[in-house]
Design an enzyme around this catalytic site. Structure first.
Site, PDB file in Angstrom:
ATOM      1  N   HIS A 171       0.870  -1.188   0.000  1.00 22.79           N
ATOM      2  CA  HIS A 171       0.000   0.000   0.000  1.00 22.79           C
ATOM      3  C   HIS A 171       0.907   1.239   0.000  1.00 22.79           C
ATOM      4  O   HIS A 171       1.622   1.492  -0.962  1.00 22.79           O
ATOM      5  CB  HIS A 171      -0.932  -0.103   1.216  1.00 22.79           C
ATOM      6  CG  HIS A 171      -2.059   0.875   1.272  1.00 22.79           C
ATOM      7  ND1 HIS A 171      -2.433   1.666   0.215  1.00 22.79           N
ATOM      8  CD2 HIS A 171      -2.903   1.208   2.293  1.00 22.79           C
ATOM      9  CE1 HIS A 171      -3.465   2.422   0.574  1.00 22.79           C
ATOM     10  NE2 HIS A 171      -3.759   2.170   1.841  1.00 22.79           N
TER      11      HIS A 171
ATOM     12  N   ASP B 282       2.778   5.368  -7.146  1.00 26.96           N
ATOM     13  CA  ASP B 282       4.018   5.261  -6.387  1.00 26.96           C
ATOM     14  C   ASP B 282       5.253   5.059  -7.256  1.00 26.96           C
ATOM     15  O   ASP B 282       6.372   5.119  -6.752  1.00 26.96           O
ATOM     16  CB  ASP B 282       3.921   4.087  -5.394  1.00 26.96           C
ATOM     17  CG  ASP B 282       3.055   4.459  -4.213  1.00 26.96           C
ATOM     18  OD1 ASP B 282       3.072   5.644  -3.841  1.00 26.96           O
ATOM     19  OD2 ASP B 282       2.357   3.581  -3.678  1.00 26.96           O
TER      20      ASP B 282
ATOM     21  N   HIS C 270      -2.513  -2.269  -9.829  1.00 26.36           N
ATOM     22  CA  HIS C 270      -3.456  -1.624  -8.918  1.00 26.36           C
ATOM     23  C   HIS C 270      -4.726  -2.444  -8.875  1.00 26.36           C
ATOM     24  O   HIS C 270      -5.153  -2.987  -9.879  1.00 26.36           O
ATOM     25  CB  HIS C 270      -3.760  -0.191  -9.384  1.00 26.36           C
ATOM     26  CG  HIS C 270      -4.325   0.656  -8.293  1.00 26.36           C
ATOM     27  ND1 HIS C 270      -5.659   0.656  -7.980  1.00 26.36           N
ATOM     28  CD2 HIS C 270      -3.721   1.494  -7.419  1.00 26.36           C
ATOM     29  CE1 HIS C 270      -5.847   1.472  -6.962  1.00 26.36           C
ATOM     30  NE2 HIS C 270      -4.697   2.004  -6.599  1.00 26.36           N
TER      31      HIS C 270
HETATM   32  N1  ACO Z   1       4.594  -7.199 -10.399  1.00 31.14           N
HETATM   33  C1  ACO Z   1       4.459  -8.423 -10.930  1.00 31.14           C
HETATM   34  N2  ACO Z   1       3.310  -9.096 -10.970  1.00 31.14           N
HETATM   35  C2  ACO Z   1       2.241  -8.505 -10.425  1.00 31.14           C
HETATM   36  C3  ACO Z   1       2.291  -7.226  -9.860  1.00 31.14           C
HETATM   37  C4  ACO Z   1       3.529  -6.566  -9.854  1.00 31.14           C
HETATM   38  N3  ACO Z   1       3.671  -5.352  -9.344  1.00 31.14           N
HETATM   39  N4  ACO Z   1       1.073  -6.886  -9.407  1.00 31.14           N
HETATM   40  C5  ACO Z   1       0.271  -7.920  -9.685  1.00 31.14           C
HETATM   41  N5  ACO Z   1       0.964  -8.897 -10.300  1.00 31.14           N
HETATM   42  C6  ACO Z   1       0.441 -10.157 -10.829  1.00 31.14           C
HETATM   43  C7  ACO Z   1       0.109 -11.146  -9.709  1.00 31.14           C
HETATM   44  O1  ACO Z   1       1.207 -11.976  -9.403  1.00 31.14           O
HETATM   45  C8  ACO Z   1      -1.048 -11.883 -10.339  1.00 31.14           C
HETATM   46  O2  ACO Z   1      -0.524 -12.782 -11.269  1.00 31.14           O
HETATM   47  P1  ACO Z   1      -1.233 -14.252 -11.500  1.00 31.14           P
HETATM   48  O3  ACO Z   1      -2.587 -13.916 -12.083  1.00 31.14           O
HETATM   49  O4  ACO Z   1      -0.331 -14.955 -12.421  1.00 31.14           O
HETATM   50  O5  ACO Z   1      -1.332 -14.879 -10.131  1.00 31.14           O
HETATM   51  C9  ACO Z   1      -1.790 -10.820 -11.128  1.00 31.14           C
HETATM   52  O6  ACO Z   1      -0.784  -9.848 -11.469  1.00 31.14           O
HETATM   53  C10 ACO Z   1      -2.914 -10.146 -10.363  1.00 31.14           C
HETATM   54  O7  ACO Z   1      -2.363  -9.614  -9.168  1.00 31.14           O
HETATM   55  P2  ACO Z   1      -3.123  -9.514  -7.800  1.00 31.14           P
HETATM   56  O8  ACO Z   1      -2.130  -9.592  -6.671  1.00 31.14           O
HETATM   57  O9  ACO Z   1      -4.282 -10.464  -7.777  1.00 31.14           O
HETATM   58  O10 ACO Z   1      -3.717  -8.053  -7.894  1.00 31.14           O
HETATM   59  P3  ACO Z   1      -4.313  -7.245  -6.703  1.00 31.14           P
HETATM   60  O11 ACO Z   1      -5.358  -6.386  -7.272  1.00 31.14           O
HETATM   61  O12 ACO Z   1      -4.654  -8.134  -5.563  1.00 31.14           O
HETATM   62  O13 ACO Z   1      -3.034  -6.389  -6.224  1.00 31.14           O
HETATM   63  C11 ACO Z   1      -1.483  -4.671  -5.898  1.00 31.14           C
HETATM   64  C12 ACO Z   1      -2.858  -5.041  -6.446  1.00 31.14           C
HETATM   65  C13 ACO Z   1      -1.367  -5.103  -4.411  1.00 31.14           C
HETATM   66  C14 ACO Z   1      -1.299  -3.154  -5.971  1.00 31.14           C
HETATM   67  C15 ACO Z   1      -0.405  -5.409  -6.724  1.00 31.14           C
HETATM   68  O14 ACO Z   1      -0.509  -5.014  -8.077  1.00 31.14           O
HETATM   69  C16 ACO Z   1       1.017  -5.180  -6.203  1.00 31.14           C
HETATM   70  O15 ACO Z   1       1.455  -5.890  -5.310  1.00 31.14           O
HETATM   71  N6  ACO Z   1       1.742  -4.163  -6.780  1.00 31.14           N
HETATM   72  C17 ACO Z   1       3.060  -3.831  -6.289  1.00 31.14           C
HETATM   73  C18 ACO Z   1       2.950  -2.993  -5.039  1.00 31.14           C
HETATM   74  C19 ACO Z   1       2.490  -1.587  -5.342  1.00 31.14           C
HETATM   75  O16 ACO Z   1       2.980  -0.911  -6.225  1.00 31.14           O
HETATM   76  N7  ACO Z   1       1.534  -1.120  -4.508  1.00 31.14           N
HETATM   77  C20 ACO Z   1       1.027   0.252  -4.592  1.00 31.14           C
HETATM   78  C21 ACO Z   1      -0.395   0.274  -5.001  1.00 31.14           C
HETATM   79  S1  ACO Z   1      -0.942   1.918  -5.182  1.00 31.14           S
HETATM   80  C22 ACO Z   1      -1.266   2.395  -3.631  1.00 31.14           C
HETATM   81  O17 ACO Z   1      -1.446   1.682  -2.683  1.00 31.14           O
HETATM   82  C23 ACO Z   1      -1.292   3.829  -3.425  1.00 31.14           C
END
Ligand code: ACO
Length: 430
Positions: free
Chosen positions: A267, A364, A308
């Site tokens: 987050h 971010d 996201h």
């Molecule tokens: N890098 C690589 N793979 C990713 C990423 C990433 N940053 N984000 C998601 N994925 C992949 C997951 O592994 C998943 O793959 P799969 O379908 O093969 O299992 C797929 O994409 C879907 O991801 P989820 O985790 O289900 O997506 P969710 O909506 O739950 O997560 C989140 C969103 C937490 C922001 C995620 O994209 C992440 O961890 N990003 C990196 C951290 C980040 O930048 N957070 C800031 C968010 S903005 C904020 O809070 C202000």
């Protein structure tokens, strides 16, 4: 049968039910009447991580993740970033309307005159270890504020709530700057009421002796970054604020919980992680190897600052920030990590792994580069998120308390653990 309803056939019993559809939702409680027999609890939904559950009705922030739209109280984020300042936007978020001139002046005046913290707060913060993470200091100090303002417990009194809203928006930059000064061993700098909200924060962070000129480009950049981070509807930290606040605990305790939620690397901790990731990659030529590591790690290694829960095409905040980065770098000099970030973005946006999963740079991805160029240490990044999000948390908290449909938040569970068992004394266990 109403057209705005859902007809459900329970194949277990053959019974048919009708659930009204309102605002694109059905009420979860309407499912409770779907039962096998009178002894049955009734049907529930299973929604881990609330990916498809609306927990409240809100009139604060609108997001269309597919179209990349973000509006506060109906005003597009791009317009506010271009034409407003943080305190005006905070007023809009908290009160629902842009302030008239007199309202604006009174709001700014009230916040400016609540920026000081009790001297005991300084002592409290001084008790942290020299290397304490400023986000941990922020969460603890905000929680401690509840002991300074015991009247804040009266959360059903609107006037009392309003007083705490001024206090929190006003004091959060002071506490944030004190946390930083503590970690670098510098004396705390008191608020300067002649400066703007962001100008004052910059001087509390960076003033050494009496010399500190607020740079107008950096001051404006901070205003824009604060506007972009002010609210984002029902995210993890806002849900924590609402959830804890729903037990009618005071706003300081609720906000300490929200800060804790924001601290997590998925987050508000993400921009800190972006910078650490860029540091580990080290150079542009190592980007393809890192991308490969992300793709083959089975979700273990993530490209921080990408993806996201809501935005699946682009994050409108990321676009504004990327544009602003150039103006900041003109003043501060180019951040050496920028080339690595641009290369990561270029490769990821063309790569099938990221395209297929609709992973784009989020707010971010670039904010950390700007903050670092402005001289903020990496540890301060989540704190820089918490300062402006304070207005969003408080507006959501206020909305929750005024909402007659809300009660103490209490989700259900599906229990799949052991059935009833007899206790076995310690010496009889095999
Ligand atoms: N890098 C690589 N793979 C990713 C990423 C990433 N940053 N984000 C998601 N994925 C992949 C997951 O592994 C998943 O793959 P799969 O379908 O093969 O299992 C797929 O994409 C879907 O991801 P989820 O985790 O289900 O997506 P969710 O909506 O739950 O997560 C989140 C969103 C937490 C922001 C995620 O994209 C992440 O961890 N990003 C990196 C951290 C980040 O930048 N957070 C800031 C968010 S903005 C904020 O809070 C202000």
């Amino acid at each position: 049968m109403s057209k705005d309803s859902l007809t459900i056939t329970d194949n277990r019993t053959g019974r048919v039910y009708e659930a009204p559809i309102q605002n694109g939702t059905i009420k979860a409680l309407d499912l409770r009447k779907i039962k096998i027999d009178d002894g049955d609890f009734g049907l529930m939904t299973y929604d881990p991580a609330y990916t498809n559950t609306a927990s409240c009705i809100s009139r604060i922030t609108f997001i269309d993740g597919e179209k990349g739209i973000l509006n506060y109280r109906g005003y597009p984020i791009g317009d506010l970033a271009e034409r407003s300042n943080y305190l005006e936007t905070a007023y809009l978020i908290v009160h629902g309307e842009l302030p008239r001139k007199a309202e604006y002046e009174s709001w700014v005046d009230s916040i400016t005159h609540h920026t000081m913290v009790h001297e005991n707060i300084k002592e409290l913060m001084g008790a942290f270890r020299y290397d304490a993470h400023p986000m941990g200091m922020l969460a603890s100090t905000v929680a401690a504020l509840s002991t300074f303002y015991p009247e804040a417990k009266d959360v059903r009194d609107k006037a009392v709530r309003s007083g705490q809203i001024f206090r929190l928006i006003a004091k959060i930059p002071t506490i944030a700057a004190f946390a930083h000064r503590h970690s670098v061993g510098l004396p705390y700098v008191y608020p300067d009421n002649d400066l703007s909200y962001c100008g004052n924060f910059l001087q509390m962070m960076f003033r050494v002796s009496n010399r500190y000129e607020v740079n107008p480009v950096l001051e404006r950049a901070l205003e824009v970054l604060f506007i972009l981070h002010a609210d984002h509807e029902q995210n993890c930290s806002t849900s924590a604020m609402r959830g804890v606040g729903s037990s009618e605990s005071d706003p300081y305790s609720s906000m300490a919980a929200a800060i804790g939620a924001l601290y997590g690397p998925l987050h508000g901790g993400a921009n800190e992680q972006v910078l650490r990731m860029l540091g580990e990659i080290g150079s542009k030529d190592r980007v393809p190897a890192f991308i490969n590591e992300v793709k083959t790690s089975g979700g273990e290694v993530r490209l921080m600052g990408f993806g996201h829960r809501v935005y699946k095409n682009f994050d409108p905040r990321a676009i504004i920030i990327k544009r602003m980065a150039d103006q900041v770098f003109e003043v501060t000099g180019r951040n050496p990590y920028l080339d690595i970030a641009l290369e990561l973005e270029r490769i990821a946006l063309e790569d099938e792994y990221f395209v297929k999963r609709k992973l784009y740079p989020n707010v971010d991805f670039y904010s950390g580069l700007i903050y670092q160029a402005m001289g903020f240490p990496v540890d301060m990044f989540p704190v820089l998120f918490a300062i402006p999000r304070t207005s969003g948390w408080l507006a959501q908290w206020e909305e929750m308390l005024e909402d007659k449909e809300q009660k103490i938040a209490r989700p259900r569970q599906i229990y799949l653990g052991a059935g009833r068992r007899d206790y076995v004394p310690l010496d009889k266990r095999s």
